[in-house]
Enzyme design. Structure first.
Site, PDB file in Angstrom:
ATOM      1  N   CYS A 154      15.687  29.869  -6.242  1.00 65.63           N
ATOM      2  CA  CYS A 154      14.892  28.701  -5.978  1.00 65.63           C
ATOM      3  C   CYS A 154      15.640  27.849  -5.087  1.00 65.63           C
ATOM      4  CB  CYS A 154      14.223  28.197  -7.044  1.00 65.63           C
ATOM      5  SG  CYS A 154      13.491  29.615  -8.249  1.00 65.63           S
ATOM      6  N   CYS A 167      21.338  30.826 -13.674  1.00 65.64           N
ATOM      7  CA  CYS A 167      20.081  31.382 -13.530  1.00 65.64           C
ATOM      8  C   CYS A 167      20.152  32.525 -12.335  1.00 65.64           C
ATOM      9  CB  CYS A 167      19.031  30.580 -13.046  1.00 65.64           C
ATOM     10  SG  CYS A 167      17.354  31.278 -13.025  1.00 65.64           S
ATOM     11  N   ARG A 209       0.617  14.978 -13.935  1.00 61.02           N
ATOM     12  CA  ARG A 209       1.966  14.281 -14.115  1.00 61.02           C
ATOM     13  C   ARG A 209       2.579  13.768 -13.224  1.00 61.02           C
ATOM     14  NH1 ARG A 209       4.022  17.925 -17.762  1.00 61.02           N
ATOM     15  NH2 ARG A 209       2.512  16.820 -19.333  1.00 61.02           N
ATOM     16  N   CYS A 243       5.515  22.640 -25.491  1.00 66.30           N
ATOM     17  CA  CYS A 243       5.207  23.174 -24.295  1.00 66.30           C
ATOM     18  C   CYS A 243       6.552  23.986 -23.973  1.00 66.30           C
ATOM     19  CB  CYS A 243       5.119  22.082 -23.535  1.00 66.30           C
ATOM     20  SG  CYS A 243       5.159  22.837 -21.416  1.00 66.30           S
ATOM     21  N   CYS A 257       8.755  19.320 -24.547  1.00 69.09           N
ATOM     22  CA  CYS A 257       8.894  20.734 -23.333  1.00 69.09           C
ATOM     23  C   CYS A 257      10.110  21.110 -23.473  1.00 69.09           C
ATOM     24  CB  CYS A 257       8.400  20.247 -22.000  1.00 69.09           C
ATOM     25  SG  CYS A 257       8.306  21.684 -20.967  1.00 69.09           S
ATOM     26  N   CYS A 313      16.881  24.296  -6.775  1.00 68.22           N
ATOM     27  CA  CYS A 313      17.247  24.368  -8.205  1.00 68.22           C
ATOM     28  C   CYS A 313      18.553  24.169  -8.479  1.00 68.22           C
ATOM     29  CB  CYS A 313      16.610  25.316  -9.024  1.00 68.22           C
ATOM     30  SG  CYS A 313      16.757  25.143 -10.648  1.00 68.22           S
ATOM     31  N   CYS A 368      -0.098  24.471 -17.668  1.00 65.05           N
ATOM     32  CA  CYS A 368       0.645  23.524 -17.048  1.00 65.05           C
ATOM     33  C   CYS A 368       1.223  24.241 -15.958  1.00 65.05           C
ATOM     34  CB  CYS A 368       1.774  22.775 -17.923  1.00 65.05           C
ATOM     35  SG  CYS A 368       2.859  21.346 -17.217  1.00 65.05           S
TER      36      CYS A 368
HETATM   37  N1  SAM Z   1      13.205  28.792 -14.939  1.00 67.76           N
HETATM   38  C1  SAM Z   1      11.921  28.599 -15.211  1.00 67.76           C
HETATM   39  C2  SAM Z   1      11.143  28.850 -13.759  1.00 67.76           C
HETATM   40  O1  SAM Z   1      11.349  28.615 -12.692  1.00 67.76           O
HETATM   41  O2  SAM Z   1       9.951  29.284 -14.122  1.00 67.76           O
HETATM   42  C3  SAM Z   1      11.607  27.372 -15.846  1.00 67.76           C
HETATM   43  C4  SAM Z   1      12.429  26.172 -15.606  1.00 67.76           C
HETATM   44  S1  SAM Z   1      12.060  25.545 -13.741  1.00 67.76           S
HETATM   45  C5  SAM Z   1      13.405  24.130 -13.626  1.00 67.76           C
HETATM   46  C6  SAM Z   1      10.701  24.327 -13.746  1.00 67.76           C
HETATM   47  C7  SAM Z   1      10.245  23.859 -12.336  1.00 67.76           C
HETATM   48  O3  SAM Z   1      10.775  22.753 -12.369  1.00 67.76           O
HETATM   49  C8  SAM Z   1      10.435  24.595 -11.207  1.00 67.76           C
HETATM   50  O4  SAM Z   1       9.384  25.719 -10.993  1.00 67.76           O
HETATM   51  C9  SAM Z   1      10.397  23.606 -10.274  1.00 67.76           C
HETATM   52  O5  SAM Z   1       8.880  23.236  -9.819  1.00 67.76           O
HETATM   53  C10 SAM Z   1      10.813  22.243 -10.995  1.00 67.76           C
HETATM   54  N2  SAM Z   1      12.161  21.839 -10.517  1.00 67.76           N
HETATM   55  C11 SAM Z   1      13.238  22.540 -10.452  1.00 67.76           C
HETATM   56  N3  SAM Z   1      14.346  21.906  -9.756  1.00 67.76           N
HETATM   57  C12 SAM Z   1      13.680  20.883  -9.281  1.00 67.76           C
HETATM   58  C13 SAM Z   1      14.100  19.665  -8.314  1.00 67.76           C
HETATM   59  N4  SAM Z   1      15.422  19.739  -7.892  1.00 67.76           N
HETATM   60  N5  SAM Z   1      13.513  18.744  -8.054  1.00 67.76           N
HETATM   61  C14 SAM Z   1      11.857  18.714  -8.358  1.00 67.76           C
HETATM   62  N6  SAM Z   1      11.408  19.649  -9.098  1.00 67.76           N
HETATM   63  C15 SAM Z   1      12.215  20.798  -9.870  1.00 67.76           C
HETATM   64  C1  DTB Z   2       8.285  20.661 -13.995  1.00 69.58           C
HETATM   65  O1  DTB Z   2       7.178  20.681 -13.089  1.00 69.58           O
HETATM   66  N1  DTB Z   2       9.150  19.617 -13.665  1.00 69.58           N
HETATM   67  C2  DTB Z   2      10.135  19.656 -14.794  1.00 69.58           C
HETATM   68  C3  DTB Z   2       9.648  20.803 -15.981  1.00 69.58           C
HETATM   69  N2  DTB Z   2       8.319  21.187 -15.213  1.00 69.58           N
HETATM   70  C4  DTB Z   2      10.048  21.785 -16.421  1.00 69.58           C
HETATM   71  C5  DTB Z   2      11.447  20.125 -14.280  1.00 69.58           C
HETATM   72  C6  DTB Z   2      11.935  19.186 -13.123  1.00 69.58           C
HETATM   73  C7  DTB Z   2      13.400  19.561 -13.128  1.00 69.58           C
HETATM   74  C8  DTB Z   2      14.309  18.560 -12.107  1.00 69.58           C
HETATM   75  C9  DTB Z   2      15.454  19.054 -11.829  1.00 69.58           C
HETATM   76  C10 DTB Z   2      16.467  19.128 -13.150  1.00 69.58           C
HETATM   77  O2  DTB Z   2      16.365  18.197 -13.975  1.00 69.58           O
HETATM   78  O3  DTB Z   2      17.109  20.009 -13.248  1.00 69.58           O
HETATM   79 FE1  SF4 Z   3      16.081  29.522 -12.177  1.00 66.19          FE
HETATM   80 FE2  SF4 Z   3      15.821  27.255 -11.612  1.00 66.19          FE
HETATM   81 FE3  SF4 Z   3      14.348  29.085 -10.138  1.00 66.19          FE
HETATM   82 FE4  SF4 Z   3      13.791  28.134 -12.740  1.00 66.19          FE
HETATM   83  S1  SF4 Z   3      13.763  27.071 -10.850  1.00 66.19           S
HETATM   84  S2  SF4 Z   3      14.118  30.527 -12.052  1.00 66.19           S
HETATM   85  S3  SF4 Z   3      15.970  27.691 -13.428  1.00 66.19           S
HETATM   86  S4  SF4 Z   3      16.514  29.004 -10.268  1.00 66.19           S
END
Ligand code: SAM
Ligand code: DTB
Ligand code: SF4
Length: 325
Positions: free
Chosen positions: A69, A65, A272, A140, A109, A72, A200
């Site tokens: 973030c 990506c 959730r 979702c 989802c 992430c 959501c």
């Molecule tokens: N890429 C898209 C976006 O960011 O809009 C969708 C997927 S993203 C992984 C969805 C959400 O997962 C993020 O906004 C964040 O709130 C959550 N998330 C991602 N990595 C995480 C982590 N290591 N621990 C907890 N929540 C996480």
């Molecule tokens: C949300 O709030 N949490 C989920 C879902 N929406 C997409 C994602 C959590 C991701 C945790 C880190 C991972 O497994 O990559």
């Molecule tokens: Fe990309 Fe992760 Fe940010 Fe979603 S949360 S936009 S997958 S870096």
């Protein structure tokens, strides 16, 4: 078009928003017992407290990506060991959805590690939505920022919910993400709402934020009008290689308080208990359910990291006397 929401983004200190923030802080400051009693009372007024909804996640496009973030594991710029994978074939997605349904999930989802979908990305996702919906599951997607018209295309394909999180309070946001702005997130939420999709929207705690920032996140979520149908509260899953690995862990009491404050200020939303359950003891999870959490991610994997085993969750639900919702 999105005046009301942009107003909150541009001026988080406006009177109504500030009042909500103060209210959140007052709630956080209550004794644990008083806060939990209040949250559980609100929960009871609006929901059957023995029902917990289960959603299963699938990463349909993983890693690589372009965004930054800080939490992430899927951001290309961090070296986390996540293996990049292009969009999954439709059949694989349908097979995973079928399995999730057999295990008792009611919502499926689909998450993609995109900044947002390009037109050519969206077409195959629309097919996935149609097929998953036809299995009798709620659908979702979480695909990043949406452009004009994309939310409507998803809605027309049968999508029920779109997940797009605010992540943290506006004043803390710049510490976590620089490649998109808070206002961009609010604009996507506005498009989602405008297309008639259910929203959501939640956030993450344990990012090193202050209690004020946690209160600010909840106040921001609570001031969305209408409030989101579903509010995921994630406890940071620390992944080696991300900038936030090594952050001091949020004490469990503060996490449970966060669930309780969310329940009180978002009384009709499904709250959730999201990422972070693998590192959480079952008694703490039970406290979260008492405090008003009524939904979980169910299945051994979130997107790239682990989640409790289905058998373990089933046993926990049986022990707590919960029925599926
Ligand atoms: N890429 C898209 C976006 O960011 O809009 C969708 C997927 S993203 C992984 C969805 C959400 O997962 C993020 O906004 C964040 O709130 C959550 N998330 C991602 N990595 C995480 C982590 N290591 N621990 C907890 N929540 C996480
Ligand atoms: C949300 O709030 N949490 C989920 C879902 N929406 C997409 C994602 C959590 C991701 C945790 C880190 C991972 O497994 O990559
Ligand atoms: Fe990309 Fe992760 Fe940010 Fe979603 S949360 S936009 S997958 S870096």
């Amino acid at each position: 078009m999105d005046t009301a929401i942009t107003f909150h983004a541009a001026a988080p200190a406006d009177a109504a928003h500030q009042a909500l923030r103060n209210r959140a802080l007052e709630l956080y400051a209550l004794s644990f017992n008083d806060l939990l009693f209040m949250a559980h009372t609100v929960h009871r007024e609006h929901f059957d407290t023995a029902r917990v909804q289960r959603s299963t996640l699938l990463s349909i496009k993983t890693g690589g990506c372009p965004e930054d973030c800080g939490y992430c594991p899927q951001a290309a710029r961090y070296h986390t060991g996540v293996e990049e994978q292009g969009l999954l074939p439709l059949d694989d997605v349908v097979a995973a959805a079928r399995l999730a349904k057999e295990h008792g999930a009611t919502r499926f989802c689909m998450g993609a590690a995109w900044r947002g979908p390009k037109a050519r990305d969206l077409a195959p996702v629309l097919d996935m939505v149609r097929e998953v919906k036809s299995l009798g599951l709620e659908t979702c997607c979480t695909l990043g920022m949406l452009k004009d018209g994309q939310a409507q295309q998803l809605k027309d394909a049968g999508l029920d919910y779109y997940n797009h999180n605010l992540d943290t309070a506006p004043e803390h946001y710049g510490e976590i993400v620089s490649t998109r702005e808070y206002g961009d997130r609010l604009a996507t939420l506005e498009r989602v709402r405008g297309a008639g999709l259910k929203v959501c929207c939640g956030g993450i705690v344990g990012l090193g934020e202050s209690r004020e920032a946690r209160a600010g996140l909840i106040a921001q979520l609570a001031s969305l009008d209408p409030q989101p149908e579903s509010v995921p509260i994630n406890d940071l899953v620390q992944v080696e290689g991300t900038p936030l690995a090594g952050t001091e862990k949020l004490p469990w009491v503060e996490f449970v308080r966060t669930i309780a404050v969310a329940r009180i200020l978002l009384p009709r939303s499904m709250v959730r208990l999201s990422a972070g359950r693998s590192a959480m003891s079952e008694p703490v999870q039970a406290l979260c359910f008492f405090a008003g959490a009524n939904s979980i991610f169910y299945g051994e994997k979130l997107l790239t990291t682990g989640n409790p085993d289905v058998k373990r969750d089933d046993a926990l639900f049986t022990a707590l006397g919960f029925a599926p919702a």
